[in-house]
Design a protein around this motif. Sequence first.
Motif, PDB file in Angstrom:
ATOM      1  N   ARG A 159       0.808  -1.225   0.000  1.00 44.51           N
ATOM      2  CA  ARG A 159       0.000   0.000   0.000  1.00 44.51           C
ATOM      3  C   ARG A 159       0.844   1.279   0.000  1.00 44.51           C
ATOM      4  N   PRO A 182      -0.980   2.780  -5.202  1.00 40.31           N
ATOM      5  CA  PRO A 182      -2.370   3.119  -5.538  1.00 40.31           C
ATOM      6  C   PRO A 182      -3.199   1.914  -5.979  1.00 40.31           C
ATOM      7  N   ARG A 183      -2.627   1.090  -6.867  1.00 40.70           N
ATOM      8  CA  ARG A 183      -3.370  -0.085  -7.341  1.00 40.70           C
ATOM      9  C   ARG A 183      -3.543  -1.123  -6.234  1.00 40.70           C
ATOM     10  N   CYS A 231      -3.805  -0.412  -3.024  1.00 39.96           N
ATOM     11  CA  CYS A 231      -4.848   0.139  -2.151  1.00 39.96           C
ATOM     12  C   CYS A 231      -6.234  -0.107  -2.743  1.00 39.96           C
ATOM     13  N   GLY A 242      -4.550   5.147  -0.554  1.00 40.16           N
ATOM     14  CA  GLY A 242      -4.303   5.163  -1.986  1.00 40.16           C
ATOM     15  C   GLY A 242      -4.352   6.572  -2.563  1.00 40.16           C
ATOM     16  N   LEU A 243      -5.289   7.387  -2.104  1.00 40.64           N
ATOM     17  CA  LEU A 243      -5.447   8.736  -2.641  1.00 40.64           C
ATOM     18  C   LEU A 243      -4.382   9.701  -2.149  1.00 40.64           C
ATOM     19  N   HIS A 263      -1.270   9.033  -2.481  1.00 43.79           N
ATOM     20  CA  HIS A 263      -0.167   8.898  -3.435  1.00 43.79           C
ATOM     21  C   HIS A 263      -0.262   9.961  -4.520  1.00 43.79           C
ATOM     22  N   MET A 293      -0.315   9.142  -9.834  1.00 46.53           N
ATOM     23  CA  MET A 293      -0.910   7.860 -10.227  1.00 46.53           C
ATOM     24  C   MET A 293      -1.696   8.043 -11.529  1.00 46.53           C
ATOM     25  N   LYS A 301      -6.971   6.740  -9.996  1.00 44.78           N
ATOM     26  CA  LYS A 301      -7.419   7.740  -9.018  1.00 44.78           C
ATOM     27  C   LYS A 301      -8.937   7.842  -8.977  1.00 44.78           C
ATOM     28  N   LEU A 347     -10.408   4.824  -7.271  1.00 49.69           N
ATOM     29  CA  LEU A 347     -10.245   4.935  -5.816  1.00 49.69           C
ATOM     30  C   LEU A 347     -11.311   5.862  -5.237  1.00 49.69           C
TER      31      LEU A 347
END
Length: 443
Positions: A222, A229-230, A232, A255-256, A258, A261, A266, A269
Motif C-alpha cells: 500500500r 495506488p493499485r 490500495c 491510496g489517494l 499517493h 498515479m 485515481k 479509488l
Amino acid sequence: MSFLIAAVIMIALCAVLSMFMGKKSPKQDGAKNKAQIIKEANKRLAKNPHDPLGLIPLGEVYFESQLWDKAFAVYSELVKLALANKDGTIDLYLSFLRQGITALKLEKLPEATQSLISATKMNGVAYEPNFYLAQTMAKLEQYDKAIPLFRKALPAKPDATEIYLQLGMCYYNARKYRESLPCFKKALDEDPGNKEALFNMADAMAHEGHPEKSIKVFMHLRADPVYGPRSCLQAGQFHMKINDSATAIQDLEIGLKHENMPPEIKIELEYNLARCYFEKNLIQKGLLMCKAIRTKNANYKDVNTLISRYQELSQNSNLQIYISANSSDFVTLCRKFIMTKYKNSTVKIQSIDVDVLYTDILAEIYSSKWEDVALFRFFRTTGATGEVYIREFHGHMGDVKAARGFCVSAGTFTEEARKYIEGRPIDLVEKNDLTKILKQITI
C-alpha cells in the motif's frame, strides 16, 4: 659507498614512478581503441560507403556502446550488402539479429519483427533471436506468439532469469493467471525486491480464487510509490466484498495520498471510497467525493444516480434511516410508519419478522367504527420490486389471516406487480408516498 647506494635507490624509484605515471587504465585503452576503430572505419567508408570492412567494426563499436540509432543504420546496410553479395564476408545471421535488436530498442517494432523472424529462420534454437522476438511480440500485445518464443529461449540459456518476469507478464496479460504464477515466483526467487512481479502475482492469485493470499501482498504494497495506488484499490475492493467498510475506507484513503498515479486508478479509488462513505452513513463525504468525480467525468458509472439519491437522503433523515440504518432503527421507523398511517386508530403490533430482503410487521388496527388485521411488508431496496414478491406476500397474508396488506418500498413496483394487486386487498406504497409519511415522523 653510502652515496652510491642512495643514488641507485633514487634511480630505481624514478623508474618505478615513471612506469606508474605512464600506465593507462583499461578504460582509457578501451576508449582509445574505440576511437581508433571508428577513425579507421570512417577512412575506409570515406572511400567506399559500402565497404564491409569499415561497416563491420563500426557496427560492433556502436552496438557495444548502445548507440542504437547509429548501430541500426549500420546493420541495416550490412543486411542489404549480405543479401546482395553472399561471399561470406558479412555474417548475415548476426546482421539480421542486431538489426532486429536495435530496431526493438528504438521501438521500430515492424522492422524488429521482420529482422528477428529472419534471424530465427537461420538459427531457431539460439537464445537471442527467440528472446528478442518474444519481447517484440509482447510489445505488440501478441502474447499468444510471445509465450512460445520465451519458452523456446529458455533451454538455450536456462540461467536467463530475466525471462521469467517477462514470460509471467505475457501469461498475465493473456489472462492465463494460473500459468503466470510459477513464472512470477521464479522471478521473485531471483529478486525478492521485484515489486512488479510481487503485485502481478498477487493479482493473479486473486483472479485464481485465492484472495486471502493476495490481500496480504496488497496490504504490504500500500505504501509503495509505484504499486501503492493499485494495491490500495485491490485491498479496498476486497474489504468491501467482505463488508468491512471501515478497513476499506482506510485502504482507499491511503491510496489517494499517493501522487502521480494514473487518472483511471485515481477516479476508481474515489468512486469506491464514495460508496464506502455512503455505506457508513457518511453521506456528506460521499456526496463531495461523487461531485469531485463528476467534474472530471460527467457520466462516470452511476455517479449521477448516487448524487441524486443521497442528496435526497441528506435532506430526509428518516428516509436515510429507512434505506441504510441498522435493523433496530429500521424496525422502530417501520412501527412509527404504521402508527402515523393509522394515527386516529389504536395499533397493536402482533409480530415482527426481519428477513434479508424485507421486514414483515403484523398489526391489529382498532377504531371506533371498525377493526382489522393488516400485514405490512417493508422493502429497503431503491430499485423496482416485481410481481413474484407481491404474489408471495399475498400467500403469506392468508397464512397469518391478514385482511389487508401493504407493501412499502423505497423504490418502485413493476407494472406486473401493479396488475397483480387489482381486485386484491393489497396497497403498494412507493417511494414518493413513503417519503410523505416519513416526513411526518419524529424519532
